[in-house]
Design a protein around this motif. Structure first.
Motif, PDB file in Angstrom:
ATOM      1  N   GLU A  34       0.813  -1.217   0.000  1.00 14.07           N
ATOM      2  CA  GLU A  34       0.000   0.000   0.000  1.00 14.07           C
ATOM      3  C   GLU A  34       0.848   1.270   0.000  1.00 14.07           C
ATOM      4  O   GLU A  34       0.460   2.298   0.533  1.00 14.07           O
ATOM      5  N   GLN A  35       1.995   1.183  -0.635  1.00 14.29           N
ATOM      6  CA  GLN A  35       2.869   2.339  -0.827  1.00 14.29           C
ATOM      7  C   GLN A  35       2.713   2.790  -2.284  1.00 14.29           C
ATOM      8  O   GLN A  35       3.585   2.615  -3.119  1.00 14.29           O
ATOM      9  N   TYR A  36       1.550   3.371  -2.562  1.00 16.64           N
ATOM     10  CA  TYR A  36       1.155   3.669  -3.929  1.00 16.64           C
ATOM     11  C   TYR A  36       2.019   4.740  -4.581  1.00 16.64           C
ATOM     12  O   TYR A  36       2.330   4.634  -5.772  1.00 16.64           O
ATOM     13  N   ALA A  61      -1.995   3.770 -13.359  1.00 17.26           N
ATOM     14  CA  ALA A  61      -3.360   4.276 -13.204  1.00 17.26           C
ATOM     15  C   ALA A  61      -4.048   3.616 -12.010  1.00 17.26           C
ATOM     16  O   ALA A  61      -4.742   4.291 -11.238  1.00 17.26           O
ATOM     17  N   ASP A  62      -3.834   2.309 -11.835  1.00 18.46           N
ATOM     18  CA  ASP A  62      -4.411   1.624 -10.672  1.00 18.46           C
ATOM     19  C   ASP A  62      -3.861   2.191  -9.371  1.00 18.46           C
ATOM     20  O   ASP A  62      -4.604   2.389  -8.410  1.00 18.46           O
ATOM     21  N   ALA A  63      -2.563   2.430  -9.339  1.00 20.01           N
ATOM     22  CA  ALA A  63      -1.950   2.984  -8.127  1.00 20.01           C
ATOM     23  C   ALA A  63      -2.469   4.397  -7.850  1.00 20.01           C
ATOM     24  O   ALA A  63      -2.711   4.758  -6.697  1.00 20.01           O
ATOM     25  N   SER A  67      -4.659   5.594  -4.563  1.00 19.83           N
ATOM     26  CA  SER A  67      -4.239   6.717  -3.710  1.00 19.83           C
ATOM     27  C   SER A  67      -5.202   7.901  -3.836  1.00 19.83           C
ATOM     28  O   SER A  67      -4.837   9.035  -3.520  1.00 19.83           O
ATOM     29  N   ASP A  68      -6.426   7.618  -4.283  1.00 18.29           N
ATOM     30  CA  ASP A  68      -7.497   8.615  -4.381  1.00 18.29           C
ATOM     31  C   ASP A  68      -7.166   9.764  -5.315  1.00 18.29           C
ATOM     32  O   ASP A  68      -7.541  10.911  -5.077  1.00 18.29           O
ATOM     33  N   ARG A  69      -6.453   9.465  -6.389  1.00 17.80           N
ATOM     34  CA  ARG A  69      -6.140  10.475  -7.407  1.00 17.80           C
ATOM     35  C   ARG A  69      -6.768  10.038  -8.730  1.00 17.80           C
ATOM     36  O   ARG A  69      -6.094   9.790  -9.722  1.00 17.80           O
ATOM     37  N   GLU A  70      -8.106   9.949  -8.703  1.00 17.89           N
ATOM     38  CA  GLU A  70      -8.854   9.421  -9.844  1.00 17.89           C
ATOM     39  C   GLU A  70      -8.672  10.242 -11.109  1.00 17.89           C
ATOM     40  O   GLU A  70      -8.551   9.675 -12.202  1.00 17.89           O
ATOM     41  N   ALA A  97     -12.652   3.282 -15.233  1.00 16.82           N
ATOM     42  CA  ALA A  97     -12.299   4.460 -14.421  1.00 16.82           C
ATOM     43  C   ALA A  97     -13.347   5.557 -14.578  1.00 16.82           C
ATOM     44  O   ALA A  97     -13.742   6.194 -13.593  1.00 16.82           O
ATOM     45  N   LEU A  98     -13.813   5.760 -15.792  1.00 19.23           N
ATOM     46  CA  LEU A  98     -14.835   6.781 -16.034  1.00 19.23           C
ATOM     47  C   LEU A  98     -16.161   6.392 -15.372  1.00 19.23           C
ATOM     48  O   LEU A  98     -16.839   7.239 -14.785  1.00 19.23           O
TER      49      LEU A  98
END
Length: 172
Positions: A34-36, A61-63, A67-70, A97-98
């Motif tokens: 969990e060290q994104y 993109a998954d990371a 890390s809440d950076r959609e 993602a969309l």
């Protein structure tokens, strides 16, 4: 444990900074811990001309999403569609993602492209139809959604996710 494996992966990267497998392994280990942000930085080291570049960018993109950076994740995926837009997995990842951001009309467009790519190769994906159906349903396009749900069931009859979503939608 993963910390020791990470240590060896980092040593491998120091010895051979261009070793893409070591880069991908290191990023995966960071994600597992969990060290994104560390995973995101590591994945940037995969060269754009490497065959695994699209996999690295999908991982990045998954990371970013983890890390809440959609918005940044969607930006990475949109850039990836410009360089690797002929891959259904890239288009599907963008659609997912969309859709998670309630941007359903844009998600439908990405799923349309992914479905076209898979059909051109002679394959059909029930999941792409299912995901597009959800996006259509959320926009209030029930006829299109139902058609996609039923097409997904033709490919994978009895698929519980599709049956569940279709059944509840019909009841409503």
């Amino acid at each position: 444990g993963p910390e020791y494996t990470l240590l060896y992966a980092q040593v491998a990267r120091l010895m051979r900074p261009d070793h893409v497998d070591a880069i991908l392994l290191t990023a995966e280990l960071f994600e597992n811990l969990e060290q994104y942000n560390e995973a995101i930085v590591v994945l940037k080291d995969v060269p754009a001309d490497h065959p695994a570049y699209h996999a690295a960018e999908l991982g990045r993109a998954d990371a970013l999403r983890s890390s809440d950076r959609e918005d940044a994740a969607i930006e990475v995926l949109e850039q990836l569609t410009r360089s690797h837009g002929d891959l259904a997995t890239v288009q599907s990842a963008l659609g997912d993602a969309l859709r998670q951001q309630d941007r359903f009309a844009e998600a439908v467009q990405a799923y349309d492209r992914a479905i076209a790519i898979t059909e051109e190769s002679g394959n059909k994906s029930w999941f792409l139809l299912y995901a597009r159906a959800i996006s259509q349903e959320r926009q209030g396009n029930w006829e299109l959604a139902e058609a996609d749900f039923r097409a997904a069931l033709e490919i994978n009859p009895g698929q519980p996710q599709v049956l569940n979503y279709l059944g509840y939608s019909l009841v409503e």
